[in-house]
Design an enzyme around this catalytic site. Structure first.
Site, PDB file in Angstrom:
ATOM      1  N   LYS A   1     -55.352 -34.563 -98.011  1.00  0.00           N
ATOM      2  CA  LYS A   1     -55.611 -33.117 -98.831  1.00  0.00           C
ATOM      3  C   LYS A   1     -54.486 -32.940 -99.651  1.00  0.00           C
ATOM      4  CE  LYS A   1     -56.469 -28.163 -97.521  1.00  0.00           C
ATOM      5  NZ  LYS A   1     -56.628 -27.322 -96.345  1.00  0.00           N
TER       6      LYS A   1
ATOM      7  N   SER B   1     -60.462 -24.693 -95.977  1.00  0.00           N
ATOM      8  CA  SER B   1     -60.135 -24.937 -97.344  1.00  0.00           C
ATOM      9  C   SER B   1     -60.330 -26.267 -97.704  1.00  0.00           C
ATOM     10  CB  SER B   1     -58.590 -24.496 -97.702  1.00  0.00           C
ATOM     11  OG  SER B   1     -57.782 -24.901 -96.734  1.00  0.00           O
TER      12      SER B   1
ATOM     13  N   SER C   1     -59.429 -24.331 -91.507  1.00  0.00           N
ATOM     14  CA  SER C   1     -59.641 -25.235 -92.601  1.00  0.00           C
ATOM     15  C   SER C   1     -59.916 -26.746 -92.190  1.00  0.00           C
ATOM     16  CB  SER C   1     -58.267 -25.146 -93.605  1.00  0.00           C
ATOM     17  OG  SER C   1     -58.447 -23.733 -94.167  1.00  0.00           O
TER      18      SER C   1
END
Length: 468
Positions: A61, A136, A160
């Site tokens: 990420k 997210s 997330s």
């Protein structure tokens, strides 16, 4: 030919150990899949062509610092920022020989539940590209589900990792707070942020956890996990106790299809020998969301103060220092970070600190106690991961409160610092439903055992139907 849609990280490790393929061939197969399918999914912000390692490749990420590779946290205010060091988790992956495939898309500064807040455009769900992959960490979840990575790392502040894993049909773990280093992670809310794995199977998640977990001298909040992370092999749940919160019955936010899949899986757990009973988490479901949306924005307000146009990213022109900072922050931050910075700054301001932030911290203490009491009676608490399946792109983008409600079921245990595992448990209208398993501190091995047994019994196909 390497089938990246079905290959697990554990299977890939076996192929490498038996020398049936090379690490370069494996990396190249995933790069080819990225070239083929990522124009539609937009899971990646940047890809890496070189295979630097002899193991199974990984996606990270874009809140995880990577030396020499741009790291933006999905924000224009960090556009062009190239770290000169690796985050601890990135360094541990390198040390384990895991070549980097690329940096995955994220809501800006990990603030969101759909990946629509990314300054670089939304990611899409491999099961239905007209729908969100969650957030997210929707980029990592979409990459794993779409066969663009065998596994990846995300960050979880209020859900997330777990929520996008549920919406994309993956397995995702938010580890116990403090068991994985936050050094080198672009901070959102420091008392909540945790890095964790996303993969196709529980065993893959356990394997990646064993690589990244452990004390880090660069992060004073880290501790050694009290027991080694084990790969689960249980086929039944005899002797284990699962608690179902009574409050779930009254939660209208849970879609009927999600509820059906969840209840069927609870029944399956009984068939596998688990003792299932009711627990109570009344404060968590009533006050978890408002508590989180005072604490997390307050910490974000402090953490994001460093982005001033002087030290990181682009700088906007202005007459004098103050105007330059104001214009840089106005141009660089998107609507959601601005919203949370303002909310957090207000909650911390003189005259309001005790009434808002102080009260939220007191409520957080009560949520910790509530979970502790429930987990004295049960080995794990079970809920749906998300109250809904993946929703259409744009459906909630203009309604922040509706977007915040996506994390209704994941936030309370995050506030309590507890580990949470999301495991696919069925489909609703052809879209994945996730089961959330919440354990006590350092209870990851128990969660893996439960998740693995359910995964085997359910026998779900992890590949999106349209890609089979």
């Amino acid at each position: 030919m390497i089938d990246t849609l079905r290959l697990t990280a554990e299977e890939a490790t076996g192929l490498l150990e038996r020398r049936e393929i090379t690490a370069g061939e494996l990396h190249a197969a995933y790069r080819a899949a990225i070239d083929e399918r990522d124009p539609e999914l937009h899971a990646y912000l940047r890809v890496v062509d070189e295979c630097e390692g002899d193991g199974v490749p990984i996606a990270l990420k874009d809140v995880i610092s990577t030396r020499g590779i741009e790291t933006t946290a999905g924000s224009r205010i960090l556009s062009g920022y190239t770290p000169v060091f690796d985050a601890t988790v990135a360094a541990r992956c390198k040390a384990a020989g895991l070549p980097l495939l690329g940096k995955t898309n994220t809501d800006e500064f990990a603030m969101g539940s759909s990946t629509e807040n990314s300054a670089y455009g939304p990611s899409r769900n491999p099961w239905d590209p007209s729908r969100v992959p969650g957030g997210s960490g929707g980029g990592t979840a979409a990459a794993v589900a779409g066969g663009l990575a065998p596994w990846g790392l995300g960050s979880d502040t209020g859900g997330s990792i777990k929520q996008p894993s549920a919406l994309c049909g993956n397995v995702g773990l938010r580890p116990t707070y403090g068991t994985v280093s936050r050094y080198g992670i672009v901070a959102f809310a420091s008392s909540l942020d945790q890095i964790g794995p996303v993969a196709k199977t529980v065993r893959d998640v356990a394997l990646l956890t064993s690589i990244i977990a452990g004390r880090d001298p660069a992060d004073s909040t880290t501790v050694e996990h009290p027991e080694p992370i084990r790969l689960p092999d249980r086929e039944d749940l005899r002797g284990l106790r699962l608690g179902v919160p009574r409050e779930l019955e009254a939660l209208a936010a849970i879609e009927p299809g999600v509820r059906v899949a969840f209840e069927r899986t609870v029944d399956l757990a009984r068939e596998l020998g688990a003792e299932v009973g009711e627990c109570e988490l009344p404060l968590s479901f009533e006050y978890g969301l408002p508590c989180y949306y005072l604490i997390a924005p307050a910490e974000a307000s402090s953490n994001l103060a460093r982005y001033d146009g002087v030290r990181f990213g682009p700088r906007s022109a202005g007459d004098g220092y103050r105007e330059m900072v104001e214009r840089t922050r106005d141009d660089g931050f998107g609507a959601e970070p601005k919203r949370r910075i303002m909310l957090g700054t207000y909650a911390l301001s003189a005259g309001y600190y005790d009434a808002y932030y102080g009260q939220a911290q007191k409520v957080r203490t009560l949520l910790v106690r509530e979970h502790r009491d429930a987990l004295e009676r049960f080995d794990a608490i079970v809920t749906p991961t998300s109250p809904t399946v993946a929703f259409p792109l744009g459906e909630r983008a203009a309604d922040p409160l509706a977007m915040y409600a996506c994390d209704l079921l994941t936030i309370p245990s995050c506030l309590a610092g507890l580990p949470g595992l999301s495991v696919p448990c069925g489909l609703s209208d052809g879209l994945p439903v996730g089961l959330q398993l919440i354990g006590p501190q350092f209870g990851e091995n128990t969660l893996f055992a439960i998740g693995h047994a359910l995964e085997r019994a359910l026998g779900l196909d992890p590949v999106p139907e349209r890609l089979r």
